[in-house]
Design a protein around this motif. Sequence first.
Motif: not given
Length: 398
Positions: A383-387, A92-95, A116-122
């Motif tokens: 794209h601002l996620v890892t996994n 799964k994708t992760a921040s 963008i960073a905040f929405k993707s949990g960063n």
Amino acid sequence: MNTLLSIETRNAVLLKMATLLERERAAIIAINKGDLEAYDGDDISMYDRLKVNDAKVDEMIASVTHLASQEDPVGVERFSFKHDNGMQVYNKTASFGTVLIIYESRPDVTVEAAGIAFKSGNKILLKGGKESTKSNLKIVALWHEALQTYGASTEWVEYLQYNRTETQAFLEKPTQQVDLIVPRGGERLIAFVKQHATCPVIVSGRGNNFVYVHKAADQQIALDVIENAKTAKISACNALDKVLIDKNLPNKEVFIKTLIAKLKAFEVQILGDETLAAYDEVEAIQSDAIWYQEFLDFKIAIAEIDSTQEAIAMINKYSGGHSSSIITTNENEAKVFMENVDTAAVYHNASTRFTDGGQLGLGGELAISTDKLHQRGPIGLQHLVTNKWYVHGNGQIR
């Protein structure tokens, strides 16, 4: 590390930010005037990026509003597998965790990148340029107000008011965890960050974009695309710098004279190879080094070329790996060009100015990557996620 906020809270903060930007519109523009008046440089593209007017505030509001409407990019299942021993495996994708963005002069980045960073949990660390400090601090204060409204820590969006020496020290020995760095700016900034960073860097590279006018081009499309890509916004990394013209283009002289007249109407300085330099208002190119340059100015270089293969070779040698376009009615030539040109975005009969997260359907962008890892081109929310691997068992041992 901040605990991941629920998607409902993240969206509520983004919508609150939209409301605050509207409420503080006049104040933001007034504060930005102070930054503009204090700017003592003569870089017209820098000044253009620094300026905030009503249209820019509208874009900021649209950016956070759109982000709030998008699907949560965190926890998206990318792969699943049932092991022979009964374990259930998911990817799964992760921040990332904490993202540092270093950028010059653009207060709108303080809204879009943080959103963008905040929405993707960063968590995001913003390091803006000194020329936009007043504007940036005002916008960050609004982020903090939006976060506090929903009981979220203001640490999610942090502004680093560092000079160059302090920035270098932070890159080499970060005083907090940093998982990813995105430098947005000129080549000097990117080289500086790559030299000193101790964690992964996504290079938001230079433009130096090319348009190739093939012999089977619709010449009106070619003229319109070149004019738009060169003159619409010279400060953009997706602006056009170089034009290659097929030497077998029908009515070539008429086309070239028309192109020169169109560019001169915008006071574009035109540099040309030997063939082009024979035309009025074209200066001879003094050195091949010009082909490597990104101009960010009303300036263009034009050359004649023998074939699509030669155009591909020239673009792959000189361009910044950002965007390139072929103008042709021949689908097969377009296919060969698009498959073999090594740029993040390739176009057929369209302007390079569309290389932009919002224009390409991502809703916005953190940066435009000219790296091939881990994402190329506009880096959007998804794209601002890892996994991360999630493995569920009931006592399995190997």
